[in-house]
Write an enzyme that holds these catalytic residues in place. Structure first.
Site, PDB file in Angstrom:
ATOM      1  N   GLU A 188       0.708  -1.763   0.079  1.00 47.41           N
ATOM      2  CA  GLU A 188       0.172  -0.046  -0.145  1.00 47.41           C
ATOM      3  C   GLU A 188       0.980   1.222  -0.032  1.00 47.41           C
ATOM      4  OE1 GLU A 188      -3.015  -1.226  -0.905  1.00 47.41           O
ATOM      5  OE2 GLU A 188      -2.868  -2.845  -0.537  1.00 47.41           O
ATOM      6  N   GLU A 243      -0.440  -0.975 -10.109  1.00 46.09           N
ATOM      7  CA  GLU A 243       0.023  -1.913  -9.203  1.00 46.09           C
ATOM      8  C   GLU A 243       1.783  -2.026  -9.112  1.00 46.09           C
ATOM      9  OE1 GLU A 243      -2.657  -3.453  -6.871  1.00 46.09           O
ATOM     10  OE2 GLU A 243      -1.758  -5.232  -6.465  1.00 46.09           O
TER      11      GLU A 243
HETATM   12 CO    CO Z   1      -2.490  -3.286  -4.880  1.00 53.21          CO
END
Ligand code: CO
Length: 501
Positions: free
Chosen positions: A266, A295
């Site tokens: 995160e 991502e």
């Molecule tokens: Co993620």
């Protein structure tokens, strides 16, 4: 800035504010809200979202957007204003092509199916979830028709999460990745199992885990003056502006890896958002560009950096000082191997970095077939289980650990899953390139120095905000197309060493 672009920006700033206000309500729901607040909160969220939606698809937006398009027609593709108008057009069309009745139908279907899914998963009762999944798939197919496509009805669904990518491109990339990964997985399966009892068979107090994750976040460059960390069952990152980007983590007493890698993952998302230039605030360019690019940032910090040997050379002594009772007699090698244990498992979110992508291949294959109608809803559990057996050699004992484990289908997010694996591919391509540009970067990690990496990512990725799609950004900054080669080479090298293949 031209006058027309300025007008468009001013007009869109308000719905963008509303969306971020709705985001804050969602954050509060996950982090603070008392249980009984849920119904009122759902109404508040739906009011804010529908207001924002109406403002975005209004005739006023259409008019201002057209005028701005004329004004920027001669500007370069990568000019800020030209990009703002281009990205706004893309988002506007996406919203405007879907009839309001379908938006409402989807919102209803989503809240009902979410409610049912939670119970159905608890009771391993696919039968009760089936009609809801059928409705969600039906809505997805209708959305695809409204959005339009040339080759595959999955294209527009994928593109609503990952603009610039087609189903055929993703299928080709996944084929390469699958063929390259299968022999690695098979060879690892022949090796003796790694013992990770040093984690699972001991208690790691949550307060100490919390302190360790706060230290990690600070070290990698997360700015606590522009963010905060809280606890959540399912870790996530959310931003309300580049100056307020919040992360969450999950604390499990006998799984300290969970909080460590949640925070670093995160944290990677958050560094991206904190790195968006302030000049993009309250515009459609504020925020990370696409889900795959997002991502790529979180996975790069989590895997290439956070599960790497240089990182743990620095952090193992520190971790041991945090947990002297648990780790006092445990050697570095043992911990490093436990952190990187590869083992086929049923649950995607707990998968190691080698087997993770298979979870995505399976979902991508099934989603495509659902959208074309080649897979009937009632056959989903069998099709799911057959693929787990084929790719990972394991068969889910029930649907709760099988086709009902993810929230995405219940949330009507068909087309989303591929972005996770695309992010993995891009993370490896970026990591190769940064090592080329800064050859001693990993020696810095051994000393706990991450600023050179962060600055490089700021310069190559973050500074562009949402201006470019993932293929555009890679072409521009790396002179590359998205490919499986870098990730496969990375896996091959790392796991050959760990498992002595
Ligand atoms: Co993620």
């Amino acid at each position: 800035m031209g006058e027309k672009v300025a007008q468009l920006k001013a007009h869109l700033a308000q719905p963008i504010d509303l969306q971020h206000a709705a985001g804050l309500l969602s954050w509060d729901q996950e982090v603070n809200m008392p249980e009984k607040g849920v119904n009122a909160r759902a109404e508040q969220l739906s009011t804010l979202s529908s207001l924002a939606h109406k403002m975005i698809i209004s005739d006023e937006t259409a008019r201002l957007l057209e005028a701005a398009e004329e004004e920027v027609a001669d500007l370069d593709y990568d000019n800020d204003d030209a990009s703002l108008v281009r990205v706004t057009r893309r988002e506007f069309d996406k919203y405007a092509k879907i009839p309001n009745a379908l938006v409402i139908r989807e919102a209803r279907a989503r809240s009902k199916s979410l409610m049912t899914w939670r119970k159905a998963r608890e009771n391993d009762d696919f039968e009760s979830f089936k009609p809801h999944l059928a409705e969600i798939v039906d809505i997805a197919r209708e959305k695809a028709e409204h959005l339009g496509y040339e080759d595959h009805p999955y294209d527009p669904l994928l593109q609503s999460y990952e603009p610039g990518m087609t189903t055929a491109q993703v299928a080709a990339l996944f084929k390469d990745l699958k063929e390259g990964l299968l022999p690695i997985v098979q060879k690892i399966a022949e090796q003796p199992e790694v013992d990770d009892g040093l984690f699972s068979e001991q208690v790691y107090p949550k307060e100490r885990q919390w302190e360790f994750t706060m230290l990690l976040l600070r070290d990698i460059g997360y700015d606590f003056d522009r963010g905060r960390q809280d606890k959540a069952t399912h870790p996530f990152t959310i931003h309300f502006s580049p100056t307020d980007v919040r992360v969450t983590t999950r604390l499990l007493e006998n799984r300290p890896q969970s909080s460590i890698f949640s925070s670093v993952h995160e944290g990677g998302h958050a560094l991206y958002e904190q790195g968006i230039p302030l000049k993009f605030m309250r515009t459609t360019l504020a925020g990370g560009a696409t889900l795959a690019l997002h991502e790529s940032q979180s996975r790069l910090w989590e895997n290439q950096v956070g599960r790497g040997l240089p990182f743990w050379t620095h952090y193992y002594p520190i971790l041991r000082a945090f947990f002297p009772e648990q780790l006092g007699n445990v050697g570095f090698e043992e911990v490093y191997r436990a952190i990187n244990k590869v083992e086929p498992s049923f649950i995607r979110v707990e998968a190691d970095e080698v087997t993770y992508n298979f979870h995505i291949f399976i979902r991508f294959e099934l989603e495509k077939m659902l959208v074309t109608g080649d897979l009937a809803i009632e056959d989903v559990p069998d099709a799911w289980n057959a693929r787990y057996e084929e790719y990972l050699g394991i068969t889910p004992p029930n649907d709760a650990l099988g086709c009902m484990q993810d929230i995405h289908w219940a949330q009507s997010m068909i087309g989303y899953f591929p972005t996770y694996a695309l992010g993995n591919l891009i993370s490896a391509q970026l990591y190769d390139k940064v090592q080329e540009d800064i050859p001693d970067i990993e020696e810095g990690f051994v000393r706990g120095e991450f600023a050179p990496l962060l600055n490089w990512l700021r310069d190559k990725v973050h500074k562009h905000g949402s201006k470019f799609t993932a293929p555009e950004l890679l072409q521009r900054e790396l002179d590359q197309e998205i490919s499986a080669d870098a990730l496969l080479a990375y896996m091959q090298e790392k796991y050959t060493k760990i498992y002595d293949l």
